[in-house]
Write an enzyme that holds these catalytic residues in place. Structure first.
Site, PDB file in Angstrom:
ATOM      1  N   ASN A  59      40.672  -7.038 -35.232  1.00 31.25           N
ATOM      2  CA  ASN A  59      40.773  -6.808 -33.797  1.00 31.25           C
ATOM      3  C   ASN A  59      39.488  -6.257 -33.189  1.00 31.25           C
ATOM      4  OD1 ASN A  59      42.139  -6.076 -31.176  1.00 31.25           O
ATOM      5  ND2 ASN A  59      41.590  -4.053 -31.938  1.00 31.25           N
ATOM      6  N   TYR A  83      29.793 -13.325 -26.266  1.00 33.54           N
ATOM      7  CA  TYR A  83      31.195 -13.039 -26.583  1.00 33.54           C
ATOM      8  C   TYR A  83      31.938 -14.334 -26.932  1.00 33.54           C
ATOM      9  CZ  TYR A  83      36.029 -11.518 -26.046  1.00 33.54           C
ATOM     10  OH  TYR A  83      37.358 -11.269 -26.251  1.00 33.54           O
ATOM     11  N   ASP A 139      32.190   2.325 -38.830  1.00 35.75           N
ATOM     12  CA  ASP A 139      31.465   1.316 -38.061  1.00 35.75           C
ATOM     13  C   ASP A 139      31.617  -0.003 -38.819  1.00 35.75           C
ATOM     14  OD1 ASP A 139      29.713  -0.362 -36.813  1.00 35.75           O
ATOM     15  OD2 ASP A 139      27.932   0.906 -37.097  1.00 35.75           O
ATOM     16  N   VAL A 140      32.409  -0.926 -38.255  1.00 33.65           N
ATOM     17  CA  VAL A 140      32.711  -2.156 -38.999  1.00 33.65           C
ATOM     18  C   VAL A 140      31.466  -3.007 -39.233  1.00 33.65           C
ATOM     19  CG1 VAL A 140      35.152  -2.328 -38.353  1.00 33.65           C
ATOM     20  CG2 VAL A 140      33.401  -3.381 -36.882  1.00 33.65           C
ATOM     21  N   ASP A 156      38.288   2.689 -36.852  1.00 36.59           N
ATOM     22  CA  ASP A 156      37.713   2.688 -35.507  1.00 36.59           C
ATOM     23  C   ASP A 156      36.419   3.497 -35.528  1.00 36.59           C
ATOM     24  OD1 ASP A 156      39.111   1.943 -32.574  1.00 36.59           O
ATOM     25  OD2 ASP A 156      37.386   3.310 -32.476  1.00 36.59           O
ATOM     26  N   SER A 165      42.584   2.291 -29.799  1.00 33.23           N
ATOM     27  CA  SER A 165      43.093   2.082 -28.439  1.00 33.23           C
ATOM     28  C   SER A 165      43.471   0.615 -28.247  1.00 33.23           C
ATOM     29  CB  SER A 165      42.013   2.475 -27.410  1.00 33.23           C
ATOM     30  OG  SER A 165      40.871   1.650 -27.618  1.00 33.23           O
ATOM     31  N   GLY A 166      44.062   0.330 -27.102  1.00 30.03           N
ATOM     32  CA  GLY A 166      44.344  -1.041 -26.690  1.00 30.03           C
ATOM     33  C   GLY A 166      45.174  -1.835 -27.691  1.00 30.03           C
TER      34      GLY A 166
END
Ligand code: ZN
Length: 658
Positions: free
Chosen positions: A488, A555, A461-462, A441, A420-421
């Site tokens: 990303n 973040y 799962d990165v 993803d 997404s996005g």
């Protein structure tokens, strides 16, 4: 071989052309009859012209159309009378033949008629069907192929020796047909090429094709030469071979002079075929039918020595070019099919779609070779005949039809957080530029995001190192290497001040936004280093790197650390010709986390309307995922070929950043 004809479907067809479309598609559905643009069909229809006079028109398959998906618009209407006059000429050059076909159509917008149009015209039947059926080619590609064909069909078919498609073949067929055809004739076999059937109705012609090919299949079955199975072999896991695979892809790309997709196929017969003791004898004779040469080249590469293969290809060109009527420019000498005992089959192409076609064609070739071998020995046409078709202008024109390849043709990109996005927009932007894209993803929906040949979606799962490694191995096995990385994936848990920030939350953000990218970069480095045009990495950073805000310590710190990691990578990897650049987007609202309600409440919080809130930047412009993705893709392209270590804002202008 079974007829797929359905009376109900046929009844829905209003006229002969629609019936022609219907049975052409039935042929196209069976890959053992026609493959990727192979085969052609026609129907002769009497029509009134503008002046009220009746004339017969041959509707023949247009070049560039596939039988499986052909529509009425895919048939080129050529005046039959003119075609018959052409057939009587003593000679006709290829360019003039095409010119005559194109200039004697009744519809200006029609596609270029098949080069076999004149052949269709001379056959005195309303419907004509032509395929390159595996079963028929298996029988003809043997030492005594002609005798076997006669034994199978008796006088039901006219047999024509091999001649290259085009005018000469049409003439020869006309001669043979006149000499040998009678009321019993229902078809024509072209040795080392394929089979024609014909009839007065669409059903008759189609069902004759099915029956004729069925007879060849039965013959092969009786001789234990149909669906010859090989013992199952266990493939080496992807992880064990991916580095060698990427090196092979680099060598093939270097020989081709452009990046190439290389896809590994270990399934079914490929691995067992590549491991056979007699694979050299079987595979080094030539293609099953000459028109495969433009996809597969004449011979597969055995093993991994691309350099020797290229030298042999140059020698083949030099040996046959002087006999050509006009001077030819050598095509790239890189292999398209590789048979290796550890890899199985590797199929190479300028796009994932091309590589898939190569694998499809070679799959049928293996069946044909094994069948012919069971009959006593596979016999392909001499190299000279194959050269003629490979360097035939009309075949080359088919390949050039696509025009200039897109910017990232033959290249492979991996994008994280791609469902997404911004991630999804990056997938779109890269695919639109011709890249093959591996999309990772956490969402399972990623695997079905696109069904295109140049897309591979992997749920992953990165933050899990083993999952990342497995995903990279799958990616390289599927496309041959990795040229571009789009970092990303990230999470944004906002609204927590430092004095209340739990260690576990901090660590979770670091694991996903920072650590995962380190692992990904480290594991991809050997592949990026082998990228024919140099590796490229794009980091989706954040405005928070240059201008952090309160309440987002984890973040902001993770993105700042990632930014520093990218800068160090730019320094360390420049020598490997890998560029790494960062984008710092801000206030991109068309992503999953921004629902209408969240947007409205944030806008209200600042005393703004939603629209004002979205455009709350120096340029008063809205920044979308697509804006960020397009710039990310461009960063990987030639415009930024000399830029590394850069940080570019995509935020409509932010007074704190400026
Ligand atoms: Zn043909």
């Amino acid at each position: 071989m079974k007829s797929l004809w359905q009376d109900a479907d046929a009844k829905a067809c209003g006229n002969d052309l629609q019936l022609r479309v219907y049975t052409s598609r039935l042929l196209g559905r069976d890959k053992s009859l026609v493959l990727h643009g192979g085969g052609n069909t026609s129907v002769k229809i009497a029509e009134k012209n503008l002046f009220g006079a009746e004339e017969e028109v041959l509707y023949v398959k247009g070049s560039g159309w596939d039988l499986e998906t052909i529509a009425e618009a895919g048939f080129a209407p050529v005046r039959l009378d003119h075609l018959k006059r052409l057939a009587a000429l003593p000679a006709l050059s290829d360019p003039e033949m095409v010119n005559q076909l194109v200039t004697h159509q009744t519809r200006a917008a029609a596609p270029v008629p098949s080069v076999e149009a004149i052949l269709h015209a001379i056959l005195p039947y309303r419907f004509v069907d032509h395929t390159h059926a595996d079963a028929v080619v298996t029988v003809t590609n043997t030492a005594d192929g002609e005798a076997r064909i006669r034994a199978i069909y008796g006088d039901k078919v006219v047999v024509v020796p091999y001649v290259m498609p085009g005018f000469d073949l049409a003439r020869l067929c006309a001669e043979r047909f006149a000499a040998a055809a009678g009321p019993q004739t229902v078809g024509m076999v072209l040795l080392n090429h394929g089979i024609f059937s014909f009839g007065d109705t669409a059903q008759e012609s189609y069902e004759r094709m099915i029956a004729l090919v069925g007879q060849a299949e039965s013959y092969l079955q009786e001789h234990k030469a149909w669906h010859v199975s090989l013992p199952a072999a266990a493939p080496l896991p992807a992880a064990a071979v991916v580095r060698d695979l990427a090196r092979l892809r680099a060598d093939i790309s270097a020989a081709a002079g452009a990046p190439m997709i290389v896809a590994r196929h270990t399934g079914g017969k490929f691995l067992a075929f590549a491991q056979r003791g007699d694979v050299a004898t079987l595979s080094q004779q030539g293609p099953a039918t000459p028109d495969h040469v433009i996809r597969t080249k004449r011979l597969p590469l055995l093993g991994r020595d691309v350099k020797t293969y290229s030298e042999d290809y140059r020698a083949y060109f030099s040996a046959h070019e002087p006999q050509a009527k006009d001077r030819k420019t050598m095509l790239d000498p890189a292999p398209r099919v590789v048979l290796d005992p550890a890899f199985g089959l590797c199929a190479a192409g300028r796009s994932a779609q091309d590589a898939a076609i190569v694998a499809d064609i070679y799959g049928h070739t293996v069946d044909i070779i094994l069948g012919a071998t069971a009959l006593g020995g596979y016999r392909a046409l001499p190299a000279r005949d194959i050269f003629e078709v490979e360097y035939w202008d009309l075949e080359q024109a088919k390949l050039k039809k696509g025009g200039k390849p897109p910017a990232f043709a033959g290249e492979v990109a991996l994008v994280t957080g791609a469902a997404s996005g911004i991630g999804k927009a990056c997938v779109d932007a890269l695919m639109a530029r011709g890249a093959a894209v591996v999309a990772l993803d956490l969402q399972a929906a990623i695997s079905t995001l696109s069904d295109k040949a140049n897309f591979l979606g992997i749920q992953c799962d990165v933050a899990d190192e083993a999952q990342l490694q497995a995903a990279i191995a799958r990616a390289v096995e599927k496309f041959g290497c990795l040229d571009m990385l789009g970092l990303n994936a990230g999470i944004f848990p906002g609204g927590c001040r430092i004095e209340a920030l739990p260690t576990a939350d901090w660590q979770r953000v670091m694991r996903i936004n920072l650590d995962a990218n380190l692992v990904l970069m480290r594991e991809c480095h050997p592949f990026l280093k082998l990228a024919p045009r140099g590796g490229r990495v794009v980091v989706i950073g954040s405005k928070n790197v240059p201008a952090p805000g309160p309440g987002a310590a984890a973040y902001s710190a993770s993105k700042a650390a990632l930014n520093q990691l990218a800068r160090v990578a730019a320094l360390e990897w420049g020598g490997d010709n890998i560029r790494i650049n960062s984008l710092h987007p801000n206030a991109v609202f068309d992503t999953g986390i921004w629902t209408e309600e969240v947007l409205a409440s944030r806008a209200k919080h600042y005393g703004l309307t939603v629209d004002e809130y979205k455009r709350n930047n120096v340029l008063k412009t809205e920044v979308t995922s697509r804006d960020v993705a397009e710039l990310a893709a461009e960063l990987c392209g030639p415009l930024f070929a000399k830029t590394t270590g850069a940080q570019i804002p995509v935020d409509g202008g932010n007074d704190r950043v400026i």
